[in-house]
Design a protein around this motif. Structure first.
Motif, PDB file in Angstrom:
ATOM      1  N   SER A 250     -43.454 -23.115  -9.991  1.00 40.03           N
ATOM      2  CA  SER A 250     -43.126 -23.768  -8.732  1.00 40.03           C
ATOM      3  C   SER A 250     -44.206 -24.809  -8.432  1.00 40.03           C
ATOM      4  N   VAL A 251     -43.781 -26.039  -8.173  1.00 39.41           N
ATOM      5  CA  VAL A 251     -44.742 -27.104  -7.885  1.00 39.41           C
ATOM      6  C   VAL A 251     -44.359 -27.792  -6.583  1.00 39.41           C
ATOM      7  N   GLU A 252     -45.311 -28.552  -6.063  1.00 38.86           N
ATOM      8  CA  GLU A 252     -45.002 -29.257  -4.829  1.00 38.86           C
ATOM      9  C   GLU A 252     -44.945 -30.773  -5.072  1.00 38.86           C
ATOM     10  N   THR A 253     -45.994 -31.326  -5.600  1.00 39.02           N
ATOM     11  CA  THR A 253     -46.068 -32.784  -5.725  1.00 39.02           C
ATOM     12  C   THR A 253     -45.679 -33.255  -7.128  1.00 39.02           C
ATOM     13  N   ALA A 254     -45.487 -34.575  -7.236  1.00 40.81           N
ATOM     14  CA  ALA A 254     -45.192 -35.172  -8.540  1.00 40.81           C
ATOM     15  C   ALA A 254     -46.366 -34.944  -9.495  1.00 40.81           C
ATOM     16  N   ALA A 255     -47.580 -35.023  -8.973  1.00 41.40           N
ATOM     17  CA  ALA A 255     -48.759 -34.837  -9.826  1.00 41.40           C
ATOM     18  C   ALA A 255     -48.780 -33.424 -10.402  1.00 41.40           C
ATOM     19  N   GLU A 256     -48.425 -32.436  -9.567  1.00 42.75           N
ATOM     20  CA  GLU A 256     -48.375 -31.047 -10.063  1.00 42.75           C
ATOM     21  C   GLU A 256     -47.270 -30.886 -11.095  1.00 42.75           C
ATOM     22  N   MET A 257     -46.141 -31.534 -10.834  1.00 44.49           N
ATOM     23  CA  MET A 257     -45.032 -31.442 -11.784  1.00 44.49           C
ATOM     24  C   MET A 257     -45.447 -32.066 -13.117  1.00 44.49           C
ATOM     25  N   ARG A 258     -46.148 -33.176 -13.021  1.00 42.82           N
ATOM     26  CA  ARG A 258     -46.584 -33.870 -14.232  1.00 42.82           C
ATOM     27  C   ARG A 258     -47.462 -32.954 -15.081  1.00 42.82           C
ATOM     28  N   SER A 259     -48.481 -32.319 -14.480  1.00 46.40           N
ATOM     29  CA  SER A 259     -49.339 -31.482 -15.326  1.00 46.40           C
ATOM     30  C   SER A 259     -48.585 -30.288 -15.882  1.00 46.40           C
ATOM     31  N   ALA A 260     -47.695 -29.688 -15.071  1.00 47.65           N
ATOM     32  CA  ALA A 260     -46.935 -28.533 -15.572  1.00 47.65           C
ATOM     33  C   ALA A 260     -46.074 -28.944 -16.771  1.00 47.65           C
ATOM     34  N   VAL A 261     -45.475 -30.128 -16.682  1.00 47.56           N
ATOM     35  CA  VAL A 261     -44.571 -30.581 -17.745  1.00 47.56           C
ATOM     36  C   VAL A 261     -45.353 -31.013 -18.994  1.00 47.56           C
ATOM     37  N   LEU A 262     -46.422 -31.775 -18.782  1.00 44.01           N
ATOM     38  CA  LEU A 262     -47.191 -32.258 -19.939  1.00 44.01           C
ATOM     39  C   LEU A 262     -47.777 -31.108 -20.741  1.00 44.01           C
ATOM     40  N   GLU A 263     -48.246 -30.095 -20.018  1.00 45.40           N
ATOM     41  CA  GLU A 263     -48.831 -28.920 -20.666  1.00 45.40           C
ATOM     42  C   GLU A 263     -47.856 -28.246 -21.626  1.00 45.40           C
ATOM     43  N   ARG A 264     -46.568 -28.333 -21.300  1.00 48.47           N
ATOM     44  CA  ARG A 264     -45.564 -27.600 -22.069  1.00 48.47           C
ATOM     45  C   ARG A 264     -44.706 -28.494 -22.968  1.00 48.47           C
ATOM     46  N   PHE A 265     -44.947 -29.771 -22.933  1.00 49.25           N
ATOM     47  CA  PHE A 265     -44.061 -30.713 -23.616  1.00 49.25           C
ATOM     48  C   PHE A 265     -44.065 -30.557 -25.136  1.00 49.25           C
ATOM     49  N   SER A 266     -45.254 -30.355 -25.713  1.00 50.99           N
ATOM     50  CA  SER A 266     -45.315 -30.354 -27.180  1.00 50.99           C
ATOM     51  C   SER A 266     -44.504 -29.199 -27.784  1.00 50.99           C
ATOM     52  N   LYS A 267     -44.366 -28.106 -27.035  1.00 54.20           N
ATOM     53  CA  LYS A 267     -43.612 -26.953 -27.561  1.00 54.20           C
ATOM     54  C   LYS A 267     -42.111 -27.058 -27.302  1.00 54.20           C
TER      55      LYS A 267
END
Ligand code: C5P
Length: 399
Positions: A250-267
């Motif tokens: 669960s995220v609130e801001t675009a910046a939080e969404m960005r880090s959550a997504v980038l962290e998991r993108f390679s997999k």
């Protein structure tokens, strides 16, 4: 879809065990063959006799009791299961399973089975939110176990919070849905974003949008039903968390969404960005509540990072990237530009001015624009059905 399916129902020692009698009954009514395993503690809450009568099958519990039906009972049940459902999944059974402990009929079966396992954690809120329980749940979902999220509300210990066993029908539907869909995405990691972001202005105010999260949640649900390992990154939404996710963030801001997504993108094998991400955020977030003084007030905004564009640049061969374009005018041109600019495999375009389409509705009206220039148009449909169309498209690209 449950007709003839063999379900091993593991009942652990929690007060919610009484609700599971109904689960067993409903599964049987839908044609499933239900085999119950109880822990010793479960029998303090409900009797073996109850489950035996309801299922018409012997109940397994004691590893060393003489058995009438199976040679080596825990192996027999592990092998015959088309699916295993643990309800209530207590903190104890979750912890044991996470560590591979096999010291009774239930945990031994869980270790021996190759069938898909569903577990419905149910316990006191503090036990549930304890880091150790959370880590154990994560370990199990990472191994492909399907989590059935606990519901919130009144708890038997007199408090209120997260930790209730969902209603029996929900558990039954989860299993039914699992058998309904073709398992076309087994082993695939699917990352979905949903709902709108909120960009704070001061401690009490934010910039938001009308996204409910329904489109993204439907895609996540459909991907789970097709057997994928699904991670859902969501902005604030009133919807309940879909069942069977590998991970929910669960995220609130675009910046939080960005880090959550980038962290998991390679997999991720497939990324579907259905979230309505704010394009701008307040340049300065006020530390205290802004007071009303002048007749006019100017808020300076700065651009948020475009997550999807960044993913498009990082995309590797074999990864599939899907974006959404919600537009109020020039739908196709705008969508086409985004498709190219963001290096997407396809884009789902919807005109949010049309009745019953776009934000905060059960239905949507979409067009799918692909790289080959093709445009697929769909009539007004339920978001869940459109989710299926979107994943069909993903699968056709994968082939
Ligand atoms: O350019 P626009 O915001 O209209 O594009 C919409 C698509 O881009 C959606 O898939 C949305 O989730 C994604 N997006 C994003 N990061 C942003 C803005 C939009 O990932 N900052």
């Amino acid at each position: 879809m449950l007709e003839g399916k063999k379900i091993v129902l593991c009942v652990a020692g929690g007060i919610a065990a009484y609700k599971v009698v109904e689960v067993a009954s409903k599964l049987r009514q839908r044609g499933a063959e239900v085999h119950v395993i109880m822990t010793r503690e479960a029998k303090e809450f409900v009797t073996e006799l109850t489950f035996r009568e309801i299922t018409g099958q012997p109940v397994a519990s004691d590893m060393f009791a003489p058995v009438a039906h199976f040679n080596v009972e825990h192996i027999a049940l592990a092998n015959l299961a088309d699916a295993v459902l643990i309800a209530p999944a207590t903190a104890n059974v979750i912890a044991k399973a996470a560590c591979g402990i096999a010291d009774d009929m239930m945990t031994t079966t869980l270790l021996a089975t190759r069938a898909p396992i569903f577990f419905a954690p149910s316990m006191n809120s503090n036990m549930l939110t304890n880091d150790v329980t959370q880590e154990n749940i994560k370990k199990l979902t990472a191994r492909g176990w399907h989590l059935i999220e606990p519901a919130s509300g009144h708890l038997a210990c007199g408090t209120s919070g997260k930790g209730r066993l969902p209603e029996p029908m929900e558990l039954v539907e989860t299993i039914d849905e699992f058998f309904s869909a073709e398992k076309t995405l087994v082993g695939k990691n699917v990352l979905v974003t949903a709902a709108g972001t909120r960009e704070p202005i001061d401690p009490v105010r934010y910039i938001g949008n009308r996204s409910s999260g329904r489109m993204g949640y439907s895609i996540a649900q459909e991907a789970v039903a097709r057997g994928a390992n699904v991670t859902l990154v969501s902005g604030l939404s009133a919807l309940s968390v879909p069942r069977g996710l590998s991970e929910f963030i669960s995220v609130e801001t675009a910046a939080e969404m960005r880090s959550a997504v980038l962290e998991r993108f390679s997999k991720a094998d497939i990324v579907i960005k259905a979230a309505a991400v704010a394009d701008y955020r307040a340049k300065v977030v006020a530390e205290n509540k802004i007071k009303k003084n002048d007749d006019e007030w100017t808020l300076t905004l700065e651009k948020n990072p475009d997550i999807l564009k960044e993913l498009g640049q990082k995309k590797k061969a074999g990864q599939i990237l899907v974006g959404f374009a919600a537009e109020t005018q020039h739908l196709l041109e705008n969508a086409k530009t985004k498709l190219e600019k963001k290096n997407l495999d396809f884009i789902v375009a919807n005109d949010v001015t049309k009745p019953n389409a776009g934000f905060n509705t059960e239905t949507n009206l979409i067009k799918i624009l692909s790289r080959d220039g093709s445009i697929e148009e769909f009539p007004l449909m339920k978001k869940r059905d459109l989710a299926a169309k979107i994943l069909d498209r993903v699968e056709s690209i994968m082939k």
